[in-house]
Every structure is written in structure tokens, then in C-alpha cells.
Design a protein around this motif. Structure first.
Motif, PDB file in Angstrom:
ATOM      1  N   VAL A 197       0.823  -1.207   0.000  1.00 43.44           N
ATOM      2  CA  VAL A 197       0.000   0.000   0.000  1.00 43.44           C
ATOM      3  C   VAL A 197       0.862   1.264   0.000  1.00 43.44           C
ATOM      4  CG1 VAL A 197      -0.216   0.333   2.512  1.00 43.44           C
ATOM      5  CG2 VAL A 197      -2.130   0.944   1.011  1.00 43.44           C
ATOM      6  N   SER A 198       2.110   1.142   0.444  1.00 40.94           N
ATOM      7  CA  SER A 198       2.985   2.316   0.520  1.00 40.94           C
ATOM      8  C   SER A 198       3.174   2.972  -0.838  1.00 40.94           C
ATOM      9  CB  SER A 198       4.351   1.929   1.092  1.00 40.94           C
ATOM     10  OG  SER A 198       4.239   1.503   2.426  1.00 40.94           O
ATOM     11  N   SER A 199       3.333   2.156  -1.889  1.00 42.44           N
ATOM     12  CA  SER A 199       3.544   2.742  -3.216  1.00 42.44           C
ATOM     13  C   SER A 199       2.315   3.477  -3.692  1.00 42.44           C
ATOM     14  CB  SER A 199       3.935   1.649  -4.217  1.00 42.44           C
ATOM     15  OG  SER A 199       2.890   0.705  -4.374  1.00 42.44           O
ATOM     16  N   CYS A 200       1.139   2.977  -3.390  1.00 42.16           N
ATOM     17  CA  CYS A 200      -0.114   3.644  -3.759  1.00 42.16           C
ATOM     18  C   CYS A 200      -0.234   4.989  -3.045  1.00 42.16           C
ATOM     19  CB  CYS A 200      -1.293   2.743  -3.413  1.00 42.16           C
ATOM     20  SG  CYS A 200      -2.919   3.460  -3.750  1.00 42.16           S
ATOM     21  N   ILE A 201       0.164   5.019  -1.791  1.00 38.73           N
ATOM     22  CA  ILE A 201       0.099   6.248  -1.000  1.00 38.73           C
ATOM     23  C   ILE A 201       1.139   7.248  -1.493  1.00 38.73           C
ATOM     24  CG2 ILE A 201       0.492   7.209   1.306  1.00 38.73           C
ATOM     25  CD1 ILE A 201      -0.800   4.631   2.420  1.00 38.73           C
ATOM     26  N   ASP A 202       2.357   6.776  -1.701  1.00 39.05           N
ATOM     27  CA  ASP A 202       3.427   7.665  -2.162  1.00 39.05           C
ATOM     28  C   ASP A 202       3.124   8.253  -3.535  1.00 39.05           C
ATOM     29  OD1 ASP A 202       4.814   7.143   0.156  1.00 39.05           O
ATOM     30  OD2 ASP A 202       6.116   5.621  -0.727  1.00 39.05           O
ATOM     31  N   ASP A 203       2.512   7.455  -4.400  1.00 41.11           N
ATOM     32  CA  ASP A 203       2.232   7.897  -5.772  1.00 41.11           C
ATOM     33  C   ASP A 203       1.027   8.831  -5.867  1.00 41.11           C
ATOM     34  OD1 ASP A 203       4.304   6.301  -6.548  1.00 41.11           O
ATOM     35  OD2 ASP A 203       3.056   4.676  -7.320  1.00 41.11           O
ATOM     36  N   GLY A 204       0.221   8.895  -4.812  1.00 39.12           N
ATOM     37  CA  GLY A 204      -1.017   9.667  -4.910  1.00 39.12           C
ATOM     38  C   GLY A 204      -1.912   9.123  -6.016  1.00 39.12           C
ATOM     39  N   ARG A 205      -2.039   7.806  -6.052  1.00 38.09           N
ATOM     40  CA  ARG A 205      -2.640   7.125  -7.198  1.00 38.09           C
ATOM     41  C   ARG A 205      -4.050   7.600  -7.528  1.00 38.09           C
ATOM     42  NH1 ARG A 205      -1.890   0.971  -6.673  1.00 38.09           N
ATOM     43  NH2 ARG A 205       0.251   1.793  -6.769  1.00 38.09           N
ATOM     44  N   PHE A 206      -4.830   7.931  -6.499  1.00 30.68           N
ATOM     45  CA  PHE A 206      -6.245   8.230  -6.742  1.00 30.68           C
ATOM     46  C   PHE A 206      -6.567   9.729  -6.684  1.00 30.68           C
ATOM     47  CE2 PHE A 206      -6.182   3.843  -5.046  1.00 30.68           C
ATOM     48  CZ  PHE A 206      -6.656   3.200  -6.177  1.00 30.68           C
ATOM     49  N   GLU A 207      -5.544  10.565  -6.782  1.00 31.38           N
ATOM     50  CA  GLU A 207      -5.771  12.011  -6.703  1.00 31.38           C
ATOM     51  C   GLU A 207      -6.731  12.534  -7.775  1.00 31.38           C
ATOM     52  OE1 GLU A 207      -1.974  13.899  -6.578  1.00 31.38           O
ATOM     53  OE2 GLU A 207      -1.494  13.143  -4.570  1.00 31.38           O
ATOM     54  N   PRO A 208      -6.618  12.115  -9.056  1.00 32.25           N
ATOM     55  CA  PRO A 208      -7.597  12.596 -10.045  1.00 32.25           C
ATOM     56  C   PRO A 208      -9.021  12.174  -9.707  1.00 32.25           C
ATOM     57  CG  PRO A 208      -5.645  11.731 -11.147  1.00 32.25           C
ATOM     58  CD  PRO A 208      -5.533  11.341  -9.705  1.00 32.25           C
ATOM     59  N   TRP A 209      -9.197  10.959  -9.204  1.00 28.12           N
ATOM     60  CA  TRP A 209     -10.530  10.490  -8.794  1.00 28.12           C
ATOM     61  C   TRP A 209     -11.059  11.350  -7.650  1.00 28.12           C
ATOM     62  CZ3 TRP A 209     -13.180   8.588  -4.573  1.00 28.12           C
ATOM     63  CH2 TRP A 209     -14.337   7.839  -4.818  1.00 28.12           C
ATOM     64  N   ILE A 210     -10.186  11.673  -6.707  1.00 25.23           N
ATOM     65  CA  ILE A 210     -10.585  12.516  -5.577  1.00 25.23           C
ATOM     66  C   ILE A 210     -11.028  13.890  -6.065  1.00 25.23           C
ATOM     67  CG2 ILE A 210      -9.734  13.679  -3.499  1.00 25.23           C
ATOM     68  CD1 ILE A 210      -7.797  11.243  -3.185  1.00 25.23           C
ATOM     69  N   GLU A 211     -10.291  14.437  -7.020  1.00 23.33           N
ATOM     70  CA  GLU A 211     -10.664  15.749  -7.573  1.00 23.33           C
ATOM     71  C   GLU A 211     -12.033  15.687  -8.239  1.00 23.33           C
ATOM     72  OE1 GLU A 211      -8.960  19.140 -10.696  1.00 23.33           O
ATOM     73  OE2 GLU A 211      -7.770  17.360 -10.232  1.00 23.33           O
ATOM     74  N   ASP A 212     -12.294  14.630  -8.988  1.00 25.01           N
ATOM     75  CA  ASP A 212     -13.596  14.483  -9.638  1.00 25.01           C
ATOM     76  C   ASP A 212     -14.709  14.304  -8.608  1.00 25.01           C
ATOM     77  OD1 ASP A 212     -12.377  14.737 -12.062  1.00 25.01           O
ATOM     78  OD2 ASP A 212     -12.644  12.652 -12.690  1.00 25.01           O
ATOM     79  N   ALA A 213     -14.441  13.531  -7.569  1.00 25.65           N
ATOM     80  CA  ALA A 213     -15.434  13.320  -6.519  1.00 25.65           C
ATOM     81  C   ALA A 213     -15.761  14.629  -5.809  1.00 25.65           C
ATOM     82  CB  ALA A 213     -14.930  12.289  -5.516  1.00 25.65           C
ATOM     83  N   THR A 214     -14.733  15.429  -5.561  1.00 28.11           N
ATOM     84  CA  THR A 214     -14.932  16.722  -4.897  1.00 28.11           C
ATOM     85  C   THR A 214     -15.729  17.666  -5.793  1.00 28.11           C
ATOM     86  OG1 THR A 214     -12.859  16.412  -3.680  1.00 28.11           O
ATOM     87  CG2 THR A 214     -13.750  18.642  -3.764  1.00 28.11           C
ATOM     88  N   ASN A 215     -15.439  17.656  -7.078  1.00 26.12           N
ATOM     89  CA  ASN A 215     -16.192  18.491  -8.014  1.00 26.12           C
ATOM     90  C   ASN A 215     -17.654  18.055  -8.092  1.00 26.12           C
ATOM     91  OD1 ASN A 215     -14.010  20.126  -8.679  1.00 26.12           O
ATOM     92  ND2 ASN A 215     -13.374  18.825 -10.385  1.00 26.12           N
ATOM     93  N   ALA A 216     -17.901  16.753  -8.032  1.00 25.65           N
ATOM     94  CA  ALA A 216     -19.275  16.246  -8.058  1.00 25.65           C
ATOM     95  C   ALA A 216     -20.036  16.707  -6.821  1.00 25.65           C
ATOM     96  CB  ALA A 216     -19.269  14.723  -8.148  1.00 25.65           C
ATOM     97  N   TRP A 217     -19.366  16.722  -5.687  1.00 25.85           N
ATOM     98  CA  TRP A 217     -19.970  17.221  -4.444  1.00 25.85           C
ATOM     99  C   TRP A 217     -20.334  18.699  -4.578  1.00 25.85           C
ATOM    100  CZ3 TRP A 217     -16.729  20.528  -1.309  1.00 25.85           C
ATOM    101  CH2 TRP A 217     -17.276  20.904  -0.088  1.00 25.85           C
ATOM    102  N   ARG A 218     -19.438  19.483  -5.143  1.00 23.09           N
ATOM    103  CA  ARG A 218     -19.727  20.900  -5.363  1.00 23.09           C
ATOM    104  C   ARG A 218     -20.877  21.073  -6.350  1.00 23.09           C
ATOM    105  NH1 ARG A 218     -13.835  21.587  -5.520  1.00 23.09           N
ATOM    106  NH2 ARG A 218     -13.142  22.637  -3.613  1.00 23.09           N
ATOM    107  N   ASP A 219     -20.856  20.290  -7.417  1.00 24.84           N
ATOM    108  CA  ASP A 219     -21.902  20.395  -8.435  1.00 24.84           C
ATOM    109  C   ASP A 219     -23.274  20.041  -7.865  1.00 24.84           C
ATOM    110  OD1 ASP A 219     -20.006  21.131 -10.283  1.00 24.84           O
ATOM    111  OD2 ASP A 219     -19.838  19.145 -11.203  1.00 24.84           O
TER     112      ASP A 219
END
Length: 261
Positions: A197-219
């Protein structure tokens, strides 16, 4: 004498014209060199920018066990291994792991919400967002959410729930650095993830998904966390005529109303 003066004047005029031609040629050469240099600089800058974008851009990767519309359903079956006896009411929770109010909601109503899930009364639909990066010096909001999603992706919703609890139990104060990626990885392993799991955390693997989720919440028209929604209606508490974080009693009242129709 007159002819001599005329010849000298003619030669002088000819020399002046030749100097002007030479001067124009020199200016043209300088202009050409400058233009070429500017074009080269622009091209180099564009190349550098594109390379930087390529380095910074991350592919949109959705974590396993999340829905297409950014929800993470914590159901009776996930929690207990047994299906709910009746149709549970969905309680949607929009949360930011850097949000003190979200921690307060978990502290005040979390145990009762979990009991309601286990009893088959409700499904908790977690929808993590990250809009409080400016509350830390290291974008902790996004890093914490990404760590939770790394656990979700590898080990499923039950492990995500355990990570969710750990993140709120260890929520850092606002304004600091937040927890380090190494600490987040240790917590992820406490929640059941492997050391990968360390590599997933270090890479910020899901950052684009998080950005989309946050935008959906705002929308959807929401502007703060925690946001609790039951049967399409936002649930709030009240104290002294002011809206406050809902208690379990507030949420339970909304669940009962939704069940009754």
C-alpha cells in the motif's frame, strides 16, 4: 573646379548610400538572429511545459469497490457478513478527513450509525471529498483520502471503514503538516492492507478520482462538510436557532421518516 566638386559630391552620395545598404543588411541580420532566438526559446519553453505536464498528469484510476458516482457503500453484509433482513435506508456522508466537524460527527454519532448498519436499518454511503488542503502545509486532506482509497482498492469496504476510523482517531490539528505518508502507510496496514500500500500512498494514485469526486460534491450544491443526506434531504442539527452538526437522534429521525415514506 565645379566638375571636381560635383564628382566629390557624387562619390560622397554613393558612399552614403552604400553605408545605408550595409547598415540595413546588418539590422536585418540582427533581427533575423533575434527572431530565431525568440522562436527557439518559445519552443524550448513549450517543450519544457509539456514535459512537466506529462510528469505531473496522472491517469484517472477509480479504486475498486467504489461506485461510478464516487460512493463507498458500507452495508450490513459488508459489516456483519449477513444480508439485511429488510431494505435499509441509505445515509450519505460527505466527509473530508481534515475536517474537525467530520471528526465530531464520527465521535458523536459514529457508534450508533455502525449499530444501525449491523442491525440492517441503514447503509452508510461514504463519499470522501478533499477541499481542505489549505488547512495543512502538505495537502493532507487529499493525501489522507488517497490513503483511505488505497486501502479500499486493495482490501475492500470493511478495511476502508477501519481506515476511516483510524484517520479520525488520529486527525491532525489544522495548520500543520498533517500525518506523513509513512504514518498513513502504517495506519493502512493496521486496517488490513499489505505493505504494498505504501507505493499507492506515495504515488497519490487516486488524486484525479478525488478531484472528480470533490467536483461532483460541489456540483450537487454542497459547500461544507460533514454533509449528511437521507432520502435526498440534507440533515442538520439545531442549537440556539443555528444549524449544527447532526446528532444520531437527528439522523435517526430522518431515517424513520424515509422508511415511513
Amino acid at each position: 573646379m565645379t566638375n571636381d566638386r560635383q564628382k566629390r559630391a557624387a562619390r560622397a552620395e554613393q558612399m552614403r548610400k552604400e553605408r545605408e545598404k550595409a547598415s540595413r543588411r546588418q539590422r536585418n541580420r540582427i533581427t533575423t538572429v533575434v527572431v530565431v532566438a525568440v522562436v527557439a526559446l518559445i519552443a524550448a519553453a513549450a517543450f519544457g511545459y509539456n514535459q512537466l505536464q506529462k510528469e505531473n498528469d496522472k491517469p484517472l484510476v477509480a479504486p475498486a469497490n467504489a461506485t461510478e458516482d464516487f460512493a463507498i457503500p458500507f452495508t450490513t453484509e459488508v459489516s456483519t457478513g449477513k444480508p439485511a433482513a429488510a431494505d435499509p435506508v441509505t445515509v450519505t456522508l460527505y466527509e473530508d478527513f481534515q475536517c474537525p466537524g467530520c471528526q465530531a460527527l464520527e465521535a458523536g454519532a459514529g457508534t450508533d450509525m455502525k449499530k444501525a448498519v449491523d442491525a440492517g436499518q441503514v447503509t452508510l454511503e461514504y463519499r470522501p471529498v478533499s477541499f481542505l488542503n489549505n488547512a495543512s502545509t502538505t495537502d493532507y486532506s487529499t493525501r489522507a483520502t488517497n490513503a483511505a482509497l488505497c486501502v479500499l482498492d486493495e482490501k475492500g469496504v470493511k478495511a476502508f471503514y477501519d481506515m476511516h476510523q483510524l484517520l479520525y482517531a488520529n486527525q491532525p490539528a489544522e495548520g500543520g503538516e498533517g500525518l506523513t505518508d509513512d504514518t498513513l502507510a502504517e495506519m493502512a496496514q493496521q486496517a488490513g492492507a499489505s505493505d504494498k500500500v505504501s507505493s499507492c500512498i506515495d504515488d497519490g494514485r487516486f488524486e484525479p478520482w478525488i478531484e472528480d469526486a470533490t467536483n461532483a460534491w460541489r456540483d450537487a450544491g454542497y459547500g461544507g462538510t460533514p454533509t449528511v443526506v437521507v432520502d435526498g434531504k440534507e440533515v442538520t442539527g439545531e442549537s440556539g436557532g443555528q444549524q449544527v452538526i447532526p446528532s444520531w437522534a437527528d439522523i435517526q429521525k430522518a431515517v424513520t421518516a424515509a422508511r415511513q415514506g
